[in-house]
Design a protein around this motif. Structure first.
Motif: not given
Length: 290
Positions: A7-10, A13-15, A48-50, A61-64
């Motif tokens: 699990i990494r920070p957002y 570039a991965t979008a 607030q995305v991983r 991916c997940v955002g909160w």
């Protein structure tokens, strides 16, 4: 290990890769705009995305969203997309920890019908079904006048008094499922990207804001009418204005996402001529220990 999840920070570039993953998961009902969603104010502009990685590839991916936690104790895991149940479970754990840290008492996560791995991971994590969301679309143009009811006038977006609009929004959406009220600065930022050819802010003769419509990418993001003006056809006119604006620009017909537990809103949309156009979304909820 090559198949181990990380699990990494957002990283923006991965979008594109994450959008491609979402497209595969949700086809044929594609949802563009994931990059905008992950980078918006509600998710701390990506803080607030991983992202879940496996074998050098992003697999979820997940955002909160923590808007309204202090008021109603509810946090939201959105968006959450995962290639398989293991990735979904890891991302659910991430957002559960974030929600608990923020003091949330409940966490809600929505899954589309095609996201079978996500449904399974939510059930395994103890989530229960809370309600469904209904996707409505127009099959034909809305008929009727677009004249504003007497006593109301349009407020140009450039002249909006944001504290007054924020108060109007808060009153209109008090108690509405999955519709937390953002802070003033966050609301202003989010609304800055809306379609104000289609949307409107309405005030009465005294300058008090009484109604609004927020339209983004052809979707009804929010329509609100204060109690004293309900039952006078204000919402109907706001929908007609939006519908004709989209049509005049050659854009697809208006769409709206409505909570299945909101019986009044369901009746209103069906009366206008909306019909379900996509599979329903299921919202799950989990009570968080203190």
């Amino acid at each position: 290990m090559p198949n181990q999840l990380e699990i990494r920070p957002y990283d923006p570039a991965t979008a594109p890769a994450l959008q491609a993953l979402r497209d595969r998961l949700l086809a044929p009902h594609l949802e563009p705009g994931l990059a905008d969603e992950l980078g918006d104010a509600a998710r701390g502009h990506g803080a607030q995305v991983r992202v879940a990685w496996r074998g050098g590839e992003p697999v979820g991916c997940v955002g909160w969203v923590l808007i309204g936690v202090e008021q109603d104790g509810c946090a939201y895991g959105s968006p959450l997309h995962a290639a398989d149940q293991a990735a979904a479970a890891a991302l659910i754990d991430v957002v559960k920890d974030a929600a608990r840290t923020a003091g949330a008492r409940e966490l809600r996560i929505t899954a589309r019908r095609a996201e079978t791995a996500k449904h399974a991971a939510l059930a395994a994590a103890g989530f229960g079904v809370a309600f469904e969301f209904v996707w409505f679309g127009l099959a034909a143009p809305l008929q009727g006048s677009v004249d504003l009811p007497e006593g109301l006038r349009e407020v140009p977006i450039a002249a909006v008094d944001w504290p007054r609009l924020h108060a109007c929004y808060a009153e209109c959406f008090r108690g509405v499922p999955n519709a937390p009220v953002p802070e003033l600065a966050q609301m202003r930022e989010e609304w800055s990207t809306a379609d104000w050819q289609a949307g409107r802010v309405l005030a009465d003769a005294a300058g008090d804001y009484q109604a609004f419509s927020l339209i983004e990418r052809g979707e009804v993001d929010a329509v609100g009418v204060r109690l004293g003006w309900r039952g006078r056809g204000v919402a109907d006119v706001l929908y007609r204005i939006a519908d004709r604006s989209l049509a005049s620009r050659g854009l697809p017909p208006l769409r709206a996402l409505v909570a299945g537990s909101n019986a009044a809103s369901l009746r209103f949309h069906r009366k206008l001529g909306f019909a379900e156009v996509a599979p329903r979304w299921t919202t799950y909820a989990l009570a968080l220990a203190g």
